[in-house]
Design an enzyme around this catalytic site. Structure first.
Site, mmCIF file in Angstrom:
data_model
loop_
_atom_site.group_PDB
_atom_site.id
_atom_site.type_symbol
_atom_site.label_atom_id
_atom_site.label_comp_id
_atom_site.label_asym_id
_atom_site.label_seq_id
_atom_site.Cartn_x
_atom_site.Cartn_y
_atom_site.Cartn_z
ATOM 1 N N PHE A 11 0.718 -1.465 -0.136
ATOM 2 C CA PHE A 11 0.319 -0.187 0.060
ATOM 3 C C PHE A 11 1.228 0.956 -0.123
ATOM 4 O O PHE A 11 0.980 2.033 -0.906
ATOM 5 C CB PHE A 11 -0.461 0.079 0.819
ATOM 6 C CG PHE A 11 -1.305 1.435 1.749
ATOM 7 C CD1 PHE A 11 -1.934 1.945 0.961
ATOM 8 C CD2 PHE A 11 -1.337 2.294 3.194
ATOM 9 C CE1 PHE A 11 -2.323 3.464 0.861
ATOM 10 C CE2 PHE A 11 -1.762 2.722 3.355
ATOM 11 C CZ PHE A 11 -2.341 3.631 2.832
ATOM 12 N N LEU A 73 10.856 -1.332 3.779
ATOM 13 C CA LEU A 73 9.591 -0.715 4.048
ATOM 14 C C LEU A 73 8.480 -2.108 4.131
ATOM 15 O O LEU A 73 7.653 -2.078 4.128
ATOM 16 C CB LEU A 73 8.445 -0.246 2.934
ATOM 17 C CG LEU A 73 7.792 1.420 3.245
ATOM 18 C CD1 LEU A 73 9.275 2.190 2.642
ATOM 19 C CD2 LEU A 73 7.229 2.005 2.375
ATOM 20 N N SER A 75 7.274 -5.959 5.119
ATOM 21 C CA SER A 75 6.238 -6.178 6.583
ATOM 22 C C SER A 75 5.392 -6.536 6.274
ATOM 23 O O SER A 75 4.890 -4.759 6.137
ATOM 24 C CB SER A 75 7.213 -5.024 7.239
ATOM 25 O OG SER A 75 7.007 -5.197 8.758
ATOM 26 N N TYR A 145 4.638 -8.504 15.679
ATOM 27 C CA TYR A 145 5.789 -7.401 15.250
ATOM 28 C C TYR A 145 6.047 -5.711 16.281
ATOM 29 O O TYR A 145 7.206 -5.193 15.218
ATOM 30 C CB TYR A 145 4.050 -6.345 14.382
ATOM 31 C CG TYR A 145 4.007 -5.678 13.463
ATOM 32 C CD1 TYR A 145 4.131 -5.416 11.984
ATOM 33 C CD2 TYR A 145 3.603 -4.097 13.848
ATOM 34 C CE1 TYR A 145 4.441 -4.112 11.289
ATOM 35 C CE2 TYR A 145 3.437 -2.417 13.304
ATOM 36 C CZ TYR A 145 3.598 -2.869 12.141
ATOM 37 O OH TYR A 145 3.795 -2.241 11.238
ATOM 38 N N LYS A 149 10.156 -5.146 14.849
ATOM 39 C CA LYS A 149 10.307 -3.733 14.581
ATOM 40 C C LYS A 149 11.273 -2.798 15.253
ATOM 41 O O LYS A 149 12.245 -1.761 15.543
ATOM 42 C CB LYS A 149 8.549 -2.522 14.508
ATOM 43 C CG LYS A 149 8.302 -2.561 12.795
ATOM 44 C CD LYS A 149 9.022 -1.957 12.232
ATOM 45 C CE LYS A 149 7.550 -2.924 10.730
ATOM 46 N NZ LYS A 149 8.500 -1.551 9.541
ATOM 47 N N THR A 175 -1.376 5.161 8.745
ATOM 48 C CA THR A 175 -1.888 5.874 7.757
ATOM 49 C C THR A 175 -2.749 4.751 6.651
ATOM 50 O O THR A 175 -3.072 3.983 6.918
ATOM 51 C CB THR A 175 -0.975 5.316 6.589
ATOM 52 O OG1 THR A 175 0.501 6.260 7.655
ATOM 53 C CG2 THR A 175 -0.245 6.155 6.037
HETATM 54 P P1 NAD Z 1 1.724 -3.953 3.681
HETATM 55 O O1 NAD Z 1 1.253 -5.139 3.136
HETATM 56 O O2 NAD Z 1 0.546 -3.082 2.204
HETATM 57 O O3 NAD Z 1 2.844 -3.215 2.299
HETATM 58 C C1 NAD Z 1 4.304 -4.606 2.640
HETATM 59 C C2 NAD Z 1 5.133 -5.124 1.410
HETATM 60 O O4 NAD Z 1 6.097 -5.569 2.174
HETATM 61 C C3 NAD Z 1 3.904 -5.372 0.653
HETATM 62 O O5 NAD Z 1 4.266 -5.441 -0.537
HETATM 63 C C4 NAD Z 1 4.583 -7.199 1.637
HETATM 64 O O6 NAD Z 1 4.466 -8.055 -0.043
HETATM 65 C C5 NAD Z 1 5.790 -7.017 1.838
HETATM 66 N N1 NAD Z 1 7.018 -8.024 2.136
HETATM 67 C C6 NAD Z 1 6.150 -8.802 3.259
HETATM 68 N N2 NAD Z 1 7.629 -8.835 3.458
HETATM 69 C C7 NAD Z 1 8.192 -8.922 2.746
HETATM 70 C C8 NAD Z 1 9.645 -9.522 2.354
HETATM 71 N N3 NAD Z 1 10.141 -11.127 2.690
HETATM 72 N N4 NAD Z 1 9.918 -9.719 1.148
HETATM 73 C C9 NAD Z 1 9.963 -8.865 0.002
HETATM 74 N N5 NAD Z 1 9.252 -7.784 0.339
HETATM 75 C C10 NAD Z 1 8.231 -8.360 1.339
HETATM 76 O O7 NAD Z 1 1.565 -2.283 3.910
HETATM 77 P P2 NAD Z 1 1.844 -1.360 4.188
HETATM 78 O O8 NAD Z 1 1.229 -0.454 5.513
HETATM 79 O O9 NAD Z 1 2.331 -0.520 3.591
HETATM 80 O O10 NAD Z 1 2.900 -0.900 5.383
HETATM 81 C C11 NAD Z 1 4.466 -0.454 4.725
HETATM 82 C C12 NAD Z 1 5.233 -0.082 5.816
HETATM 83 O O11 NAD Z 1 5.351 0.993 7.259
HETATM 84 C C13 NAD Z 1 5.605 -1.914 6.925
HETATM 85 O O12 NAD Z 1 7.039 -1.712 7.506
HETATM 86 C C14 NAD Z 1 5.293 -1.050 8.492
HETATM 87 O O13 NAD Z 1 5.612 -1.369 9.258
HETATM 88 C C15 NAD Z 1 5.034 0.152 8.215
HETATM 89 N N6 NAD Z 1 4.234 0.807 8.849
HETATM 90 C C16 NAD Z 1 2.786 1.119 7.632
HETATM 91 C C17 NAD Z 1 1.942 1.670 8.886
HETATM 92 C C18 NAD Z 1 0.143 2.085 8.004
HETATM 93 O O14 NAD Z 1 -0.494 2.662 8.699
HETATM 94 N N7 NAD Z 1 0.009 1.463 7.312
HETATM 95 C C19 NAD Z 1 1.831 2.156 10.126
HETATM 96 C C20 NAD Z 1 3.215 2.105 10.127
HETATM 97 C C21 NAD Z 1 4.283 1.125 10.078
#
Ligand code: NAD
Ligand code: UDP
Length: 332
Positions: A11, A73, A75, A145, A149, A175
């Protein structure tokens, strides 16, 4: 510049890739598609400034040519997603972070870690400044998680101290925006899909718990600004407009025009009671603060969900939840 985005098909990562390609950077998007999807980046495939590499970052990865910036990013991020993939989440937070840091060390690149407000756990200090160390249950249902982190932050700080890597840590607060998966189980997607499908909104607990929701465009602006400095962080990126989850439910009903009722469900264990960022440091360091109010961001997000009715309907039936969750083949 040449940029590596791990988790770029997710995302937030896909919006970041859009912004980087738009400013003519050369982007390598590395993702194992575990929680991300090709449809997020389909419009970028074939663009001369964009390359997709399908790989598991927890396995050692070869990224060539050299890059100037690594955005890490990768995870799972939604609680149902990471709880269904505990070993993978710990693997990518630890080994995956090591591999991303190694690329930055090899290339002398700027490294930006996407950490999270979850490092504060169920916070005893409110709102949360960066020098609060948090209140995390290390063995609870969110620990895979939160602790992954926290370890990722520690490893990043160690690479900076011992190897001189130019690292920066941002702690991202909730987000939301277009391209969230309708079925990802987060409150934003659950409430919007339930409202659009005319189903009851599943409000966990009394709904008095709070969150602070940041629109994705604001967040991406903050990530780019962080990459352009040498600031180590940690630095909160979030919108200090704090809402109770009940108020958020009402806002979703208002914006969708839905007549859905609210159905109270049990509050999950260790669900943080309050969450709101202090963003003074982001303002002082980056001149960053969010500009999209919750109501406006929600309107844009609802509009996007209306454009993918099949996905919204499928989320309601739980179809996507039938997909297998990770294969635990990762190194941990
Ligand atoms: P998301 O799940 O949409 O995106 C995470 C991406 O990481 C996915 O495309 C997934 O396929 C990829 N991924 C996971 N494990 C992997 C691996 N071993 N190798 C390669 N790719 C891998 O989540 P998001 O909401 O887009 O979050 C992105 C980042 O931002 C994350 O690290 C998350 O912890 C951090 N974050 C997000 C939020 C939020 O509200 N969305 C809040 C705090 C932190
Ligand atoms: N929540 C809710 N109903 C849902 C999903 C979540 O009431 O259908 C609540 C959840 O208990 C939490 C908040 O909304 O208090 C945010 O949950 P989310 O999973 O989006 O993210 P978190 O901030 O907990 O990681």
């Amino acid at each position: 510049m040449k940029i590596l985005v791990t988790g770029g098909a997710g995302f937030i990562g896909s919006h970041l890739c859009d912004a980087l390609v738009a400013r003519n950077d050369q982007v390598v998007c590395l993702d194992n598609l575990s929680t991300g999807r090709m449809s997020n980046i389909a419009h970028l495939l074939g663009h001369p400034g964009f390359r997709f590499v399908e790989a598991d970052l927890a396995e050692d990865v070869e990224v060539t040519p050299a890059v100037d910036v690594v955005f890490h990013l990768a995870s799972p991020a939604s609680p149902p997603d990471y709880q269904a993939r505990p070993l993978e989440t710990l693997s990518v937070g630890s080994l995956g972070t090591k591999h991303a840091l190694r690329v930055a060390h090899r290339d002398g690149a700027r490294f930006v870690l996407a950490s999270t407000s979850e490092v504060y756990g169920d916070p005893a200090v409110h709102p949360q400044p960066e020098d609060y160390w948090g209140h995390v249950n290390p063995v609870g249902p969110r620990s895979m998680y939160d602790e992954a982190k926290r370890f990722a932050e520690a490893l990043t700080a160690a690479y900076r101290r011992t190897l001189g890597v130019n690292t920066g840590i941002v702690r991202i607060f909730n987000t939301y925006g277009p391209r969230m998966k309708a079925s990802d189980g987060r409150v934003v997607t659950n409430f919007i899909t339930q409202a659009l499908n005319g189903e009851a909104l599943t409000l966990y607990g009394e709904g008095t718990q709070t969150r602070s929701f940041c629109y994705v465009d604001d967040l991406v602006r903050g990530l780019l600004a962080m990459a352009d400095t040498a600031a180590p962080g940690p630095l909160n990126l979030g919108n200090p407009e704090e809402l109770t989850i009940e108020t958020f439910a009402r806002l979703v009903l208002e914006i969708t025009g839905s007549r859905s009722v609210v159905d109270h469900r049990p509050l999950p264990v260790d669900d943080p009671a309050r969450r709101c960022p202090v963003i003074d440091r982001a303002w002082e360091t980056l001149g960053w603060r969010p500009s999209v109010p919750a109501a406006e961001g929600l309107r844009r997000t609802v509009e996007w969900f209306r454009s993918v009715p099949g996905e919204v309907r499928a989320a309601s039936r739980g179809d996507e939840r039938l997909e297998p969750a990770g294969n635990a083949s990762s190194a941990l």
